[in-house]
Motif scaffolding. Structure first.
Motif, PDB file in Angstrom:
ATOM      1  N   LEU A   9      42.745  45.017  57.021  1.00 17.13           N
ATOM      2  CA  LEU A   9      42.996  45.510  55.664  1.00 17.13           C
ATOM      3  C   LEU A   9      43.807  44.508  54.851  1.00 17.13           C
ATOM      4  CD1 LEU A   9      43.830  49.274  56.345  1.00 17.13           C
ATOM      5  CD2 LEU A   9      41.919  48.429  54.954  1.00 17.13           C
ATOM      6  N   ASP A  10      44.851  43.960  55.466  1.00 17.02           N
ATOM      7  CA  ASP A  10      45.683  42.968  54.776  1.00 17.02           C
ATOM      8  C   ASP A  10      44.856  41.753  54.375  1.00 17.02           C
ATOM      9  OD1 ASP A  10      47.915  44.568  55.061  1.00 17.02           O
ATOM     10  OD2 ASP A  10      48.735  43.452  56.767  1.00 17.02           O
ATOM     11  N   THR A  11      44.069  41.255  55.320  1.00 21.33           N
ATOM     12  CA  THR A  11      43.270  40.058  55.067  1.00 21.33           C
ATOM     13  C   THR A  11      42.241  40.303  53.978  1.00 21.33           C
ATOM     14  OG1 THR A  11      43.541  39.453  57.407  1.00 21.33           O
ATOM     15  CG2 THR A  11      41.842  38.298  56.177  1.00 21.33           C
ATOM     16  N   TYR A  12      41.618  41.466  54.006  1.00 19.57           N
ATOM     17  CA  TYR A  12      40.651  41.848  52.972  1.00 19.57           C
ATOM     18  C   TYR A  12      41.318  41.830  51.598  1.00 19.57           C
ATOM     19  CZ  TYR A  12      36.776  44.635  50.966  1.00 19.57           C
ATOM     20  OH  TYR A  12      35.706  45.089  50.218  1.00 19.57           O
ATOM     21  N   GLU A  13      42.530  42.345  51.541  1.00 18.46           N
ATOM     22  CA  GLU A  13      43.284  42.379  50.282  1.00 18.46           C
ATOM     23  C   GLU A  13      43.646  40.964  49.816  1.00 18.46           C
ATOM     24  OE1 GLU A  13      47.569  44.074  49.670  1.00 18.46           O
ATOM     25  OE2 GLU A  13      46.155  45.727  49.417  1.00 18.46           O
ATOM     26  N   TYR A  14      44.113  40.130  50.751  1.00 18.12           N
ATOM     27  CA  TYR A  14      44.456  38.745  50.389  1.00 18.12           C
ATOM     28  C   TYR A  14      43.243  38.031  49.784  1.00 18.12           C
ATOM     29  CZ  TYR A  14      48.321  39.514  53.743  1.00 18.12           C
ATOM     30  OH  TYR A  14      49.398  40.016  54.441  1.00 18.12           O
ATOM     31  N   MET A  15      42.101  38.200  50.429  1.00 18.54           N
ATOM     32  CA  MET A  15      40.894  37.514  49.972  1.00 18.54           C
ATOM     33  C   MET A  15      40.420  38.046  48.619  1.00 18.54           C
ATOM     34  SD  MET A  15      40.088  35.073  52.032  1.00 18.54           S
ATOM     35  CE  MET A  15      41.756  34.707  52.541  1.00 18.54           C
ATOM     36  N   GLN A  16      40.625  39.331  48.377  1.00 12.68           N
ATOM     37  CA  GLN A  16      40.284  39.872  47.064  1.00 12.68           C
ATOM     38  C   GLN A  16      41.174  39.256  45.977  1.00 12.68           C
ATOM     39  OE1 GLN A  16      40.241  44.249  47.156  1.00 12.68           O
ATOM     40  NE2 GLN A  16      38.019  44.131  47.307  1.00 12.68           N
ATOM     41  N   ILE A  17      42.443  39.056  46.299  1.00 10.68           N
ATOM     42  CA  ILE A  17      43.351  38.432  45.328  1.00 10.68           C
ATOM     43  C   ILE A  17      42.903  37.002  45.033  1.00 10.68           C
ATOM     44  CG2 ILE A  17      45.717  37.654  44.917  1.00 10.68           C
ATOM     45  CD1 ILE A  17      46.662  40.039  46.643  1.00 10.68           C
ATOM     46  N   PHE A  18      42.540  36.257  46.071  1.00  8.37           N
ATOM     47  CA  PHE A  18      42.043  34.900  45.846  1.00  8.37           C
ATOM     48  C   PHE A  18      40.774  34.920  44.997  1.00  8.37           C
ATOM     49  CE2 PHE A  18      44.249  33.926  50.057  1.00  8.37           C
ATOM     50  CZ  PHE A  18      45.332  33.322  49.442  1.00  8.37           C
ATOM     51  N   ALA A  19      39.945  35.947  45.182  1.00 13.37           N
ATOM     52  CA  ALA A  19      38.711  36.067  44.404  1.00 13.37           C
ATOM     53  C   ALA A  19      39.008  36.240  42.919  1.00 13.37           C
ATOM     54  CB  ALA A  19      37.870  37.236  44.920  1.00 13.37           C
ATOM     55  N   VAL A  20      40.096  36.951  42.602  1.00 10.06           N
ATOM     56  CA  VAL A  20      40.504  37.119  41.205  1.00 10.06           C
ATOM     57  C   VAL A  20      40.802  35.754  40.583  1.00 10.06           C
ATOM     58  CG1 VAL A  20      42.255  38.071  39.650  1.00 10.06           C
ATOM     59  CG2 VAL A  20      41.432  39.445  41.573  1.00 10.06           C
ATOM     60  N   GLY A  21      41.560  34.940  41.301  1.00  9.71           N
ATOM     61  CA  GLY A  21      41.914  33.620  40.804  1.00  9.71           C
ATOM     62  C   GLY A  21      40.721  32.690  40.689  1.00  9.71           C
ATOM     63  N   LEU A  22      39.850  32.719  41.696  1.00 15.31           N
ATOM     64  CA  LEU A  22      38.673  31.850  41.670  1.00 15.31           C
ATOM     65  C   LEU A  22      37.747  32.212  40.513  1.00 15.31           C
ATOM     66  CD1 LEU A  22      37.832  31.559  45.474  1.00 15.31           C
ATOM     67  CD2 LEU A  22      38.536  29.707  43.967  1.00 15.31           C
ATOM     68  N   GLU A  23      37.653  33.482  40.208  1.00 14.91           N
ATOM     69  CA  GLU A  23      36.821  33.909  39.083  1.00 14.91           C
ATOM     70  C   GLU A  23      37.293  33.269  37.782  1.00 14.91           C
ATOM     71  OE1 GLU A  23      35.169  38.182  37.884  1.00 14.91           O
ATOM     72  OE2 GLU A  23      37.289  37.977  37.343  1.00 14.91           O
ATOM     73  N   GLN A  24      38.611  33.241  37.569  1.00 17.59           N
ATOM     74  CA  GLN A  24      39.146  32.633  36.354  1.00 17.59           C
ATOM     75  C   GLN A  24      38.887  31.127  36.330  1.00 17.59           C
ATOM     76  OE1 GLN A  24      40.525  34.356  33.671  1.00 17.59           O
ATOM     77  NE2 GLN A  24      40.246  32.339  32.695  1.00 17.59           N
ATOM     78  N   ILE A  25      38.967  30.481  37.503  1.00 18.51           N
ATOM     79  CA  ILE A  25      38.648  29.059  37.578  1.00 18.51           C
ATOM     80  C   ILE A  25      37.209  28.821  37.132  1.00 18.51           C
ATOM     81  CG2 ILE A  25      38.335  27.073  39.113  1.00 18.51           C
ATOM     82  CD1 ILE A  25      40.615  28.113  40.826  1.00 18.51           C
ATOM     83  N   VAL A  26      36.302  29.654  37.635  1.00 14.66           N
ATOM     84  CA  VAL A  26      34.883  29.524  37.269  1.00 14.66           C
ATOM     85  C   VAL A  26      34.697  29.706  35.766  1.00 14.66           C
ATOM     86  CG1 VAL A  26      32.612  30.615  37.487  1.00 14.66           C
ATOM     87  CG2 VAL A  26      33.966  30.172  39.535  1.00 14.66           C
ATOM     88  N   TRP A  27      35.338  30.716  35.210  1.00 16.45           N
ATOM     89  CA  TRP A  27      35.216  30.958  33.763  1.00 16.45           C
ATOM     90  C   TRP A  27      35.697  29.746  32.962  1.00 16.45           C
ATOM     91  CZ3 TRP A  27      37.595  36.588  33.656  1.00 16.45           C
ATOM     92  CH2 TRP A  27      36.642  37.485  34.147  1.00 16.45           C
TER      93      TRP A  27
END
Length: 226
Positions: free
Chosen positions: A117-135
């Motif tokens: 659960l923790d790891t899933y949450e960490y990776m979701q947070i990184f996904a938020v940041g990567l999305e902004q990089i892509v934009w």
């Protein structure tokens, strides 16, 4: 509503990354369940694949954006991090380092659900940041648009394997990480220098998170084998 506002309403890629229907969240008793070792092996394979992809363009990206090399950039900004990203308390290592044996020894297989659960949450947070990089790569017509889009896809695959593991083990999922975890002061950076540094810190911590997954779950696989 402008383009940036519309983007914030688009469904997030890190939510239900496998694209499962509601019925899929119910364990089917007639289907052979995967073993913990198989589940963790699948997570490790995808994390290694995602990490390898990131490493393939990492040095070119650093040279283009910072006119330096990885070692110098990493050393210069090693102690800098954002408090909205998983930090040393959550992932007690720096990029390129191994988790301490003491830390690994304290991990117990009975806590596997919490760690998933923790790891899933960490990776979701990184996904938020990567999305902004892509934009921003798109908005500023930068050279690494495709590489970061592919990075998002690779991360989604890692998240899917974590989601599968949690569902197979019948672990109730936590609420998904919202886009708001990354505040507007981190999104609306118009100065290139600050934005490039922001992107590096996100990208660096994402790669470190993948290393964390590989090391933790390979450790659990060894424990299961013994």
């Amino acid at each position: 509503m402008n383009r940036k506002e519309r983007r914030m309403d688009v469904p997030a890629k890190w939510v239900n990354p496998c694209g499962l229907a509601a019925d899929d969240f119910e364990a089917d008793q007639d289907v052979v369940q995967l073993s913990d070792d198989q589940l963790l092996a699948q997570v490790v394979v995808q994390a290694k694949t995602a990490l390898m992809h990131a490493q393939l363009f990492r040095d070119d990206y650093i040279k283009e954006m910072f006119t330096t090399n990885f070692d110098d950039l990493h050393t210069s900004w090693k102690s800098n991090r954002y408090d909205w990203l998983p930090g040393l308390r959550e992932i007690p290592k720096q990029l390129g380092e191994a988790l301490s044996q003491d830390y690994l020894n304290k991990l117990e297989i009975r806590n596997l659900d919490t760690i998933l659960l923790d790891t899933y949450e960490y990776m979701q947070i990184f996904a938020v940041g990567l999305e902004q990089i892509v934009w921003d790569q798109e908005d500023y017509n930068l050279r690494f648009q495709q590489q970061f889009q592919d990075t998002e896809f690779k991360l989604r695959t890692v998240l899917c394997e974590l989601q599968v593991a949690l569902i197979e083990r019948a672990v109730p999922l936590r609420p998904d990480v919202p886009r708001s975890v990354m505040g507007p002061q981190f999104r609306n950076m118009t100065e290139n220098t600050y934005r490039h540094l922001r992107d590096w810190l996100i990208f660096r911590d994402y790669m470190n998170g993948l290393e964390f997954i590989v090391q933790v779950f390979e450790h659990f696989r060894q424990v299961l084998e013994s």
